[in-house]
Design a protein around this motif. Sequence first.
Motif, PDB file in Angstrom:
ATOM      1  N   VAL A  55       0.859  -1.182   0.000  1.00  0.00           N
ATOM      2  CA  VAL A  55       0.000   0.000   0.000  1.00  0.00           C
ATOM      3  C   VAL A  55       0.896   1.232   0.000  1.00  0.00           C
ATOM      4  O   VAL A  55       1.845   1.309   0.777  1.00  0.00           O
ATOM      5  CB  VAL A  55      -0.918   0.040   1.245  1.00  0.00           C
ATOM      6  CG1 VAL A  55      -1.890   1.207   1.160  1.00  0.00           C
ATOM      7  CG2 VAL A  55      -1.660  -1.266   1.417  1.00  0.00           C
ATOM      8  N   GLU A  56       0.608   2.179  -0.872  1.00  0.00           N
ATOM      9  CA  GLU A  56       1.339   3.454  -0.914  1.00  0.00           C
ATOM     10  C   GLU A  56       0.642   4.455   0.003  1.00  0.00           C
ATOM     11  O   GLU A  56      -0.585   4.540   0.021  1.00  0.00           O
ATOM     12  CB  GLU A  56       1.332   4.039  -2.319  1.00  0.00           C
ATOM     13  CG  GLU A  56       2.197   3.320  -3.290  1.00  0.00           C
ATOM     14  CD  GLU A  56       2.221   4.008  -4.651  1.00  0.00           C
ATOM     15  OE1 GLU A  56       1.513   5.034  -4.846  1.00  0.00           O
ATOM     16  OE2 GLU A  56       2.941   3.520  -5.523  1.00  0.00           O
ATOM     17  N   HIS A  57       1.466   5.213   0.729  1.00  0.00           N
ATOM     18  CA  HIS A  57       0.960   6.278   1.605  1.00  0.00           C
ATOM     19  C   HIS A  57       1.828   7.512   1.399  1.00  0.00           C
ATOM     20  O   HIS A  57       3.030   7.395   1.155  1.00  0.00           O
ATOM     21  CB  HIS A  57       1.054   5.858   3.075  1.00  0.00           C
ATOM     22  CG  HIS A  57       0.389   4.564   3.397  1.00  0.00           C
ATOM     23  ND1 HIS A  57      -0.973   4.423   3.521  1.00  0.00           N
ATOM     24  CD2 HIS A  57       0.921   3.340   3.647  1.00  0.00           C
ATOM     25  CE1 HIS A  57      -1.248   3.165   3.840  1.00  0.00           C
ATOM     26  NE2 HIS A  57      -0.131   2.484   3.912  1.00  0.00           N
ATOM     27  N   ASP A  58       1.235   8.676   1.550  1.00  0.00           N
ATOM     28  CA  ASP A  58       2.004   9.912   1.425  1.00  0.00           C
ATOM     29  C   ASP A  58       2.972  10.095   2.593  1.00  0.00           C
ATOM     30  O   ASP A  58       4.043  10.658   2.430  1.00  0.00           O
ATOM     31  CB  ASP A  58       1.073  11.114   1.311  1.00  0.00           C
ATOM     32  CG  ASP A  58       0.302  11.101  -0.008  1.00  0.00           C
ATOM     33  OD1 ASP A  58       0.834  10.578  -1.010  1.00  0.00           O
ATOM     34  OD2 ASP A  58      -0.836  11.607  -0.030  1.00  0.00           O
ATOM     35  N   SER A  59       2.592   9.628   3.777  1.00  0.00           N
ATOM     36  CA  SER A  59       3.450   9.698   4.953  1.00  0.00           C
ATOM     37  C   SER A  59       2.915   8.708   5.990  1.00  0.00           C
ATOM     38  O   SER A  59       1.792   8.205   5.858  1.00  0.00           O
ATOM     39  CB  SER A  59       3.461  11.111   5.555  1.00  0.00           C
ATOM     40  OG  SER A  59       2.202  11.384   6.163  1.00  0.00           O
ATOM     41  N   LEU A  60       3.693   8.470   7.029  1.00  0.00           N
ATOM     42  CA  LEU A  60       3.255   7.569   8.083  1.00  0.00           C
ATOM     43  C   LEU A  60       2.066   8.153   8.846  1.00  0.00           C
ATOM     44  O   LEU A  60       1.125   7.435   9.188  1.00  0.00           O
ATOM     45  CB  LEU A  60       4.410   7.261   9.039  1.00  0.00           C
ATOM     46  CG  LEU A  60       4.195   6.119  10.008  1.00  0.00           C
ATOM     47  CD1 LEU A  60       3.819   4.816   9.296  1.00  0.00           C
ATOM     48  CD2 LEU A  60       5.425   5.900  10.861  1.00  0.00           C
ATOM     49  N   ASP A  61       2.076   9.456   9.073  1.00  0.00           N
ATOM     50  CA  ASP A  61       0.953  10.099   9.764  1.00  0.00           C
ATOM     51  C   ASP A  61      -0.338   9.971   8.960  1.00  0.00           C
ATOM     52  O   ASP A  61      -1.401   9.663   9.520  1.00  0.00           O
ATOM     53  CB  ASP A  61       1.240  11.575  10.027  1.00  0.00           C
ATOM     54  CG  ASP A  61       2.281  11.782  11.118  1.00  0.00           C
ATOM     55  OD1 ASP A  61       2.492  10.857  11.937  1.00  0.00           O
ATOM     56  OD2 ASP A  61       2.895  12.867  11.146  1.00  0.00           O
ATOM     57  N   ILE A  62      -0.252  10.190   7.654  1.00  0.00           N
ATOM     58  CA  ILE A  62      -1.435  10.068   6.803  1.00  0.00           C
ATOM     59  C   ILE A  62      -1.891   8.614   6.759  1.00  0.00           C
ATOM     60  O   ILE A  62      -3.084   8.326   6.794  1.00  0.00           O
ATOM     61  CB  ILE A  62      -1.166  10.643   5.402  1.00  0.00           C
ATOM     62  CG1 ILE A  62      -1.033  12.164   5.507  1.00  0.00           C
ATOM     63  CG2 ILE A  62      -2.258  10.248   4.411  1.00  0.00           C
ATOM     64  CD1 ILE A  62      -0.606  12.847   4.248  1.00  0.00           C
ATOM     65  N   ARG A  63      -0.936   7.675   6.704  1.00  0.00           N
ATOM     66  CA  ARG A  63      -1.280   6.248   6.740  1.00  0.00           C
ATOM     67  C   ARG A  63      -2.108   5.942   7.986  1.00  0.00           C
ATOM     68  O   ARG A  63      -3.154   5.291   7.925  1.00  0.00           O
ATOM     69  CB  ARG A  63      -0.009   5.409   6.724  1.00  0.00           C
ATOM     70  CG  ARG A  63      -0.260   3.920   6.818  1.00  0.00           C
ATOM     71  CD  ARG A  63       0.033   3.418   8.214  1.00  0.00           C
ATOM     72  NE  ARG A  63      -0.151   1.975   8.271  1.00  0.00           N
ATOM     73  CZ  ARG A  63      -0.602   1.339   9.323  1.00  0.00           C
ATOM     74  NH1 ARG A  63      -0.922   1.993  10.425  1.00  0.00           N
ATOM     75  NH2 ARG A  63      -0.738   0.042   9.313  1.00  0.00           N
TER      76      ARG A  63
END
Length: 105
Positions: A55-63
């Motif tokens: 899974v792609e995420h923009d950042s860990l916080d957004i994930r």
Amino acid sequence: MIYELRVYEVHPGKMKALLDRFENHTIALFAKHGMRITQFWEDLDEKNNRLYYVVEHDSLDIRNLNYERFRNDPEWLALKQVTEENGPLVQAQVSYFMKDAFLTP
């Protein structure tokens, strides 16, 4: 961009049900919550009974925010309840977080 490799240990006899749930519902629910699945694999050795996906995420916080929204989505909660009437599909899950090794900071 960060990448999350999720590895599921699937209960015996439940792989098809899990794949059906992903194909018919979960992938769309992930997209609804801003998560993009880029790769999807089933273990070559069926005895391992593992499912892998990235899974792609923009950042860990957004994930973390997106997964929180997903886990509390009434549509997901209802789907999980219906698809697990005969017991859970997944017995264990592990995530590995990665970044592109060749991108400059």
